[in-house]
Enzyme design. Structure first.
Site, PDB file in Angstrom:
ATOM      1  N   HIS A  49      -5.688   1.889  -4.308  1.00 21.92           N
ATOM      2  CA  HIS A  49      -4.822   1.338  -3.259  1.00 21.92           C
ATOM      3  C   HIS A  49      -4.441  -0.096  -3.585  1.00 21.92           C
ATOM      4  O   HIS A  49      -5.045  -0.746  -4.451  1.00 21.92           O
ATOM      5  CB  HIS A  49      -5.516   1.408  -1.891  1.00 21.92           C
ATOM      6  CG  HIS A  49      -6.642   0.437  -1.714  1.00 21.92           C
ATOM      7  ND1 HIS A  49      -6.879  -0.244  -0.547  1.00 21.92           N
ATOM      8  CD2 HIS A  49      -7.626   0.032  -2.571  1.00 21.92           C
ATOM      9  CE1 HIS A  49      -7.949  -1.008  -0.670  1.00 21.92           C
ATOM     10  NE2 HIS A  49      -8.417  -0.866  -1.879  1.00 21.92           N
TER      11      HIS A  49
ATOM     12  N   CYS B 145       0.811  -1.221   0.000  1.00 22.55           N
ATOM     13  CA  CYS B 145       0.000   0.000   0.000  1.00 22.55           C
ATOM     14  C   CYS B 145       0.843   1.271   0.000  1.00 22.55           C
ATOM     15  O   CYS B 145       0.628   2.178  -0.812  1.00 22.55           O
ATOM     16  CB  CYS B 145      -0.979  -0.010   1.165  1.00 22.55           C
ATOM     17  SG  CYS B 145      -0.218   0.072   2.809  1.00 22.55           S
TER      18      CYS B 145
ATOM     19  N   HIS C 270      -2.587   1.218   6.915  1.00 27.57           N
ATOM     20  CA  HIS C 270      -2.961   1.131   5.498  1.00 27.57           C
ATOM     21  C   HIS C 270      -3.124   2.544   4.948  1.00 27.57           C
ATOM     22  O   HIS C 270      -3.468   3.478   5.673  1.00 27.57           O
ATOM     23  CB  HIS C 270      -4.264   0.348   5.321  1.00 27.57           C
ATOM     24  CG  HIS C 270      -4.563   0.010   3.896  1.00 27.57           C
ATOM     25  ND1 HIS C 270      -3.799  -0.883   3.164  1.00 27.57           N
ATOM     26  CD2 HIS C 270      -5.513   0.475   3.041  1.00 27.57           C
ATOM     27  CE1 HIS C 270      -4.287  -0.974   1.932  1.00 27.57           C
ATOM     28  NE2 HIS C 270      -5.317  -0.153   1.834  1.00 27.57           N
TER      29      HIS C 270
END
Length: 369
Positions: free
Chosen positions: A343, A283, A331
């Protein structure tokens, strides 16, 4: 007492009816109850009771499985951030140690030159015989010439003193470089151990999640995917019901647009933890590389992106801004507009678009200062 004709006829009719009834097909009668404690050797054994039918295994609680998988992959994401942070520190420390090695080499060359000059000065002093100045004056044929030479000697002495001081400083610099390199080497080794520990954590979490998924039947996997999509839809719908989308009017800057273009161009590439392109990403690897492509360097990990980059209100975010998710900032996704992010979700998935509100938002940061 005699039985009359009428009585005989009635009895015969009764017997005929009984026989007819017994012979009628499909008529069922309960077996007579056996006498307690008595069995007949000529009677067949009573039938064994039917075996209980096998009951189907209880249906797997797929919602619980979904939550467990989410927990495992979140733990893997946290460990991935630890791994990436240790990797980044090790990379910087390796570069610093290499720079110290260059400084040390340059310092050694300087020290060697200074030593050569000091040696030459010492040899010149030896050639004069080391006589005191008074004797030199008496032996001199031209006192004025001697005094001029004496001034030059004094200048030479000051230069020699300065040379010796420079020599001592050069030596001290070398010792400082060596001590600094040793300290950084110890930190580098510690970071390598941290990286190895974090790698082990990631691999264990991912292996546990993959094992859990592998135990599911095909129909269960399909149903699990439906549950995941449903949970994402519900979270996004709740986020949109807040009216946030109507308040988002920020427009991308030139750099923000380039970062979004880079990130969206990676859609379909696999998630690989610790990866930062070009063929796979995690990510924060995706977001950091997207902004690097736009000409703006940012921290490598989502946690450092949260700590170091300027924060903005969700209502003020614009395309290119980074949305940090979960309480531990484990994240990150890039906002691309229209309530969506691009993402890299987790192992087993690819870079994709998703609703910005599908995960719990911790906050928004802006790479551009």
């Amino acid at each position: 007492m005699r039985t009359g004709k009428h009585g005989l006829t009635a009895a015969a009719v009764t017997v005929v009816c009984a026989v007819t009834l017994l012979a009628a097909p499909g008529t069922a009668f309960a077996a007579p109850a056996p006498t307690l404690g008595a069995t007949s050797p000529t009677s067949p054994a009573p039938p064994a009771p039917p075996a209980p039918s096998a009951t189907a295994a209880p249906a797997r609680d797929l919602e619980a499985v979904r939550k467990e998988l989410e927990s495992l992959y979140r733990a893997a994401a946290t460990a991935t951030d630890e791994y990436n942070a240790a990797e980044e520190k090790a990379r910087k420390q390796s570069a610093e140690i290499a720079e110290l090695a260059k400084k040390t080499a340059r310092g050694q060359e300087r020290l060697d030159r200074l030593r050569d000059r000091a040696g030459a000065a010492a040899r010149a002093h030896y050639r004069t015989g080391g006589l005191p100045d008074e004797a030199k004056l008496m032996l001199s044929k031209d006192p004025e010439e001697f005094l001029d030479a004496g001034g030059r000697v004094m200048q030479g002495q000051r230069a020699t003193k300065g040379l010796l001081g420079e020599l001592a400083r050069a030596q001290q610099d070398l010792e400082t470089y060596a001590a600094d390199a040793a300290a950084r080497g110890r930190k580098l080794e510690a970071n390598r151990k941290e990286k190895a520990t974090a790698r082990e954590k990631v691999e264990k979490r991912v292996a546990a999640a993959e094992k859990l998924e592998s135990e599911l039947e095909k129909e269960e996997r399909e149903r699990l995917a439906q549950l995941e999509r449903q949970a994402a839809r519900e979270a996004q719908a709740a986020w949109l019901r807040s009216g946030i989308l109507g308040e988002l009017r920020g427009k991308a800057t030139e750099r923000g647009r380039k970062a979004v273009e880079y990130a969206t161009a990676q859609i379909g590439k696999p998630y690989v933890w610790g990866a930062a392109g070009p063929s796979s990403f995690d990510c924060s690897g995706l977001t950091s590389q997207a902004w690097a492509a736009a000409g703006q360097g940012i921290p490598r990990t989502s946690q450092e992106q949260w700590r170091q980059l300027p924060r903005v209100d969700v209502e003020d975010m614009r395309p290119g801004d980074l949305i940090i998710y979960f309480e531990d900032a484990s994240h990150v996704g890039m906002y691309v507009g229209d309530g969506s992010v691009v993402h890299a979700p987790r192992p087993g998935r690819t870079v994709t678009m998703a609703g910005a509100g599908t995960m719990p938002i911790l906050g928004v940061v802006r790479p551009e200062r």
